[in-house]
Every structure is written in C-alpha cells, then in structure tokens.
Design an enzyme around this catalytic site. Structure first.
Site, PDB file in Angstrom:
ATOM      1  N   THR A 132      72.217  17.965  24.889  1.00  0.00           N
ATOM      2  CA  THR A 132      70.669  17.304  25.788  1.00  0.00           C
ATOM      3  C   THR A 132      70.402  16.485  25.675  1.00  0.00           C
ATOM      4  OG1 THR A 132      69.784  18.676  23.777  1.00  0.00           O
ATOM      5  CG2 THR A 132      67.946  17.241  24.568  1.00  0.00           C
ATOM      6  N   PHE A 162      69.483  12.788  20.538  1.00  0.00           N
ATOM      7  CA  PHE A 162      69.057  14.017  19.734  1.00  0.00           C
ATOM      8  C   PHE A 162      70.172  14.866  19.284  1.00  0.00           C
ATOM      9  CE2 PHE A 162      65.004  14.847  21.944  1.00  0.00           C
ATOM     10  CZ  PHE A 162      64.451  14.045  21.601  1.00  0.00           C
ATOM     11  N   ILE A 163      71.864  14.159  18.536  1.00  0.00           N
ATOM     12  CA  ILE A 163      72.772  14.857  18.358  1.00  0.00           C
ATOM     13  C   ILE A 163      72.721  14.836  17.196  1.00  0.00           C
ATOM     14  CG2 ILE A 163      75.347  14.754  19.117  1.00  0.00           C
ATOM     15  CD1 ILE A 163      73.593  15.629  21.464  1.00  0.00           C
ATOM     16  N   GLN A 247      75.608  32.446  18.192  1.00  0.00           N
ATOM     17  CA  GLN A 247      76.184  31.895  16.238  1.00  0.00           C
ATOM     18  C   GLN A 247      74.986  30.627  16.113  1.00  0.00           C
ATOM     19  OE1 GLN A 247      79.295  32.941  14.388  1.00  0.00           O
ATOM     20  NE2 GLN A 247      80.088  30.726  14.174  1.00  0.00           N
ATOM     21  N   GLU A 248      74.642  29.756  16.983  1.00  0.00           N
ATOM     22  CA  GLU A 248      74.054  28.833  16.234  1.00  0.00           C
ATOM     23  C   GLU A 248      72.290  28.968  16.280  1.00  0.00           C
ATOM     24  OE1 GLU A 248      73.811  25.831  19.080  1.00  0.00           O
ATOM     25  OE2 GLU A 248      72.609  24.170  17.470  1.00  0.00           O
ATOM     26  N   GLN A 342      50.614  23.172   0.451  1.00  0.00           N
ATOM     27  CA  GLN A 342      48.808  23.338  -0.379  1.00  0.00           C
ATOM     28  C   GLN A 342      48.860  23.125  -1.503  1.00  0.00           C
ATOM     29  OE1 GLN A 342      46.837  22.414   2.026  1.00  0.00           O
ATOM     30  NE2 GLN A 342      44.643  22.949   0.835  1.00  0.00           N
ATOM     31  N   LEU A 343      49.219  24.200  -1.439  1.00  0.00           N
ATOM     32  CA  LEU A 343      49.409  24.519  -3.331  1.00  0.00           C
ATOM     33  C   LEU A 343      50.034  23.127  -4.334  1.00  0.00           C
ATOM     34  CD1 LEU A 343      51.157  28.712  -3.605  1.00  0.00           C
ATOM     35  CD2 LEU A 343      48.379  27.736  -3.713  1.00  0.00           C
ATOM     36  N   HIS A 344      50.378  22.462  -3.999  1.00  0.00           N
ATOM     37  CA  HIS A 344      50.912  21.253  -4.580  1.00  0.00           C
ATOM     38  C   HIS A 344      49.851  20.232  -5.343  1.00  0.00           C
ATOM     39  CE1 HIS A 344      55.167  22.942  -4.694  1.00  0.00           C
ATOM     40  NE2 HIS A 344      55.101  21.913  -5.500  1.00  0.00           N
ATOM     41  N   GLY A 370      67.555  25.808  21.067  1.00  0.00           N
ATOM     42  CA  GLY A 370      66.596  26.409  21.573  1.00  0.00           C
ATOM     43  C   GLY A 370      65.211  26.334  21.115  1.00  0.00           C
TER      44      GLY A 370
END
Ligand SMILES: Cc1cc2nc3c(=O)[nH]c(=O)nc-3n(C[C@H](O)[C@H](O)[C@H](O)COP(=O)(O)OP(=O)(O)OC[C@H]3O[C@@H](n4cnc5c(N)ncnc54)[C@H](O)[C@@H]3O)c2cc1C
Length: 385
Positions: A132, A162-163, A247-248, A342-344, A370
């Site tokens: 990227t 963004f690495i 695989q990623e 929400q439940l917390h 992606g």
C-alpha cells in the site's frame, strides 16, 4: 458453555495447541497492555517465539526450520492468539509466518533465503510486506514506487503506508514498478532490509485499535537493492501477490473468528455476573436471544473456518474462497463485538474491558488485506465466469 465439535485437529495438533496456550499465558497476555502503550510488541517476544519453534515452521531444516508442512499448526497459532484477545500479536506474528515468509520461501533466490530465513525462524529478524502507498490501496496497480535496473543492482524510490510490523521490521517485501508503462505486468517484488542506505521509517500510527501493532510508513530514497533480492521474475510481482494474498485473507478470517469467540466468551461470563432490576443481565429475554444468535452464528463460523483449514491444508482454497472467508468472518467479528459491547452497557466502552478493545480492534479487519468490497469483487468474478 460455548463449545464446537471439531474434527480437523488430531492429538498431535492438540498437544501443540496446549504448548501455545501455555506460552501465550506466560509470555504474551501479561505484557499486552504494556505493548499497547508502547504501540508495539517487544523484540524480546519475537525471540521467545523463535526459541520455542513458533516462527516459520514450514521452513526447511537447512535454514534451521522444522519443515512442518501442515497448515493446521499455523491455524492453531492464529486461533490461540485470537482467543487470548491480544489482537496486536494475533495479527503481527502470523503476518510474519504466513504472509511474508511464503514470499521469500517461494520466490526468493538462494542467497536471499540463506540471508533472511534463519533470522526469521529465530525471531532475530522481524518481517513485513509493503504494498500500500498513500495514493494506492485497493488499486494496487496504481503504485508509484519504482525500481530501476542499474546493472549490478536496482535503485528503489517511493514510499509505503499502513505497514503492519513496519516499525520493528528488519526485512520487508516491497512491491515496486519495474516498468511503469506495463500496469500490473510492470510490478516486481523485492526484499529490502532496514540496513540499506536510504531506507527509513515513520513513527507508529495512532490507530483506533490494534494498539500493540507497530503500523507505520516506510520511505525509500535511492535504496540500492542487490540483484539477488528480486523475488521471482521481473514483472511477475502482481501475479505473486494475487497468489499469496489468498492465504493472507484466510489468515485474517481465522483471526476474526477466534477474536470474535474471545469477545463472546468474556461476554458470557459478564452477563451472568452483572445484575440489574434484581436479576442477572443474562435473565433478560433480550440478552438470552442475543447470546443465542451469537452462539449459533459463531458455531457456524467456527465449523466453516475449520473446514477451510482442512481444505487449505490440501491446497484447495482458491482466491474466491479465501475472499469469502475474509468477508464473512470479519463481518461476523464486527457484529459480535458490537453486540458484546451493548451487553456490557457503559463498561463495554471502557478500554480496560476486553470487549472494548475487541470492538475497536475488529473494525480494521474489514479494511486491510483487501477491503470487504474488493472481496466481493473477487467472489463475484468467479460466480460470473
Ligand atoms: C491497520 C492497518 C494495517 C495495514 N497493514 C498493511 C500491510 O502490512 N501492508 C500493506 O501493504 N498494506 C497494509 N494496509 C493497507 C490496507 O491493505 C489498505 O488500507 C486497504 O487495502 C484499502 O486501501 P486504501 O486504504 O487506500 O483505501 P481505498 O482503496 O482508497 O478505498 C476506500 C474505499 O473505497 C472502496 N473501493 C475502492 N475500490 C473499490 C472498488 N473497485 N469497488 C468498490 N469499492 C471500492 C474501498 O472498499 C473503501 O471502502 C493496512 C491498513 C491498515 C489500516
């Protein structure tokens, strides 16, 4: 109790799972809060992973590896890191094992393998992959970093953003244009190491989540890269990316289901402890229905993930299947972590509660490796063939 019948893993895998669980309890979970403050895991943790044989387990013995050609072990490491709720480690270590290592193993020259793989196994070398750029994310063909052939080396210029693992990385697989006129066919992959002159890094980004992850920018200014650091053939980088990204994406999906299960398990405990109107939160019909919905969908997701692990072990997962896995399991993770907050009640919004971190950490899973919109493009391409 939330439990799913599993048939993919055998006794030897379960023994490995137990050793990972013990390792995480001892060496990862106690440090995660400190790593979140530091915006990165410790270098020492990488060494400890290496010392325990948890890095690049597929690597051949000649490089010091275990030569274990069974993806189920990789999946267990991702799953147990995810279940621990330590999302930074759950993303960063598998990126090294299951994403960067295969590029060097599959396409690296003899010299590059000998130089980098032993250190990647031992944890002395931390790795990252840099595709990227500020002006090119989903549209990878639009990258502008260049690698120019200078006879006895390539000269690389450009920047990446963004690495993951970027700040700590010693070794980085970098995509660059070797022939800008050729679009995808003009992209090649190179291995860069942090000692190369002209290679510099930004500071780790302030992110919404994944605070223990050292995501940063990389800059290349006339970086001289030896010829033997080209991965595979010139101009075939895009093809390699498309092959390895399956695989990623599967790995992101596997992390997603485990991180979702982790948020769910902590919520199951919480709703039984917390009281309102003289009873447990878990006594309200809404809570019971929400738990049932999440439990059912997580069981479905877990069975699906296990099936994918088995299929991938037999090399049967194609790009569209991996895209479906990433899309479905990360959407499930985001939905579950939101319902769990929400439940917390208000406590779900407090950073000290695991569920608050789970919520913040989940969001990016639909974006990187992606975006989920790009996943849908890849899924529909196969459907319309
Ligand atoms: C924390 C984090 C870690 C990351 N780690 C890495 C890393 O290690 N290595 C690396 O190379 N990258 C990494 N990335 C980058 C990541 O893969 C990109 O952010 C991602 O691919 C999206 O690219 P973009 O941010 O440029 O968004 P854009 O491509 O600008 O997309 C913006 C929006 O437009 C949509 N869009 C774009 N094209 C289409 C289309 N054709 N059809 C429909 N919608 C479309 C997208 O889905 C998105 O919603 C990371 C990102 C983050 C946030």
């Amino acid at each position: 109790m939330y439990s799913v019948i599993r048939t993919v893993f055998k006794e030897e895998h379960e023994m490995f799972r137990q050793s990972i669980k013990d390792f995480i309890a001892r060496e990862i979970s106690p440090y995660n809060a400190e790593w979140e403050k530091n915006k990165m895991v410790s270098r020492e943790s990488w060494k400890k992973l290496g010392d325990n044989g948890f890095l690049c387990i597929q690597a051949p013995e000649e490089y010091g590896g275990l030569n274990i050609q069974d993806f189920r072990y990789n999946a267990i490491l991702v799953e147990e890191l995810g279940l621990s709720g330590c999302s930074g480690p759950a993303i960063g270590y598998p990126l090294h094992n299951d994403i960067v290592f295969p590029y060097i193993m599959h396409y690296g020259t003899k010299e590059a393998k000998a130089k980098y793989i032993p250190g990647m196994i031992s944890g002395d070398l931390i790795s990252a992959v840099a595709m990227t750029e500020p002006g090119a994310g989903s549209d990878l063909q639009a990258i502008r970093s260049t690698a120019v052939d200078k006879g006895d080396h390539y000269l690389i210029n450009g920047s990446k953003t963004f690495i993951t693992n970027g700040y700590l990385a010693d070794v980085v697989v970098v995509a660059a244009k070797t022939d800008p006129k050729l679009g995808a066919k003009g992209i090649s992959l190179f291995v860069l190491d942090k000692n190369m002159e002209g290679f510099s890094k930004g500071v780790p980004f302030e992110k919404v989540g994944l605070h223990a992850q050292d995501t940063c920018e990389l800059f290349f200014e006339d970086v001289k890269v030896p010829k033997e650091n080209l991965l595979g053939k010139l101009g075939e980088g895009f093809k390699y990316l498309m092959t390895e990204l399956a695989q990623e994406r599967l790995i992101v999906g596997l992390a997603a289901i485990a991180l979702a299960e982790s948020a769910f398990l902590s919520t199951l405990a919480y709703v039984q402890e917390r009281k309102a109107f003289g009873k447990s939160i878990s006594d309200f019909q809404n809570t019971r229905f929400k738990l049932a919905e999440m439990g059912a969908k997580l069981e479905q997701g877990r069975m699906y993930a296990d099936q994918l692990v088995a299929l991938h072990n037999d090399k049967k997962v194609d790009s569209a299947m991996a895209s479906s896995a990433k899309y479905l399991l990360t959407e499930l993770q985001c939905w579950v972590s939101d319902e769990c907050v929400q439940l917390h009640g208000g406590y779900g919004y407090m950073w000290e509660y695991p569920v608050a971190r789970a919520f913040a950490d989940a969001r990016v899973q639909r974006i990187y490796a992606g975006t989920n919109e790009i996943m849908k493009e890849l899924i529909v391409r196969k459907l319309l063939k």
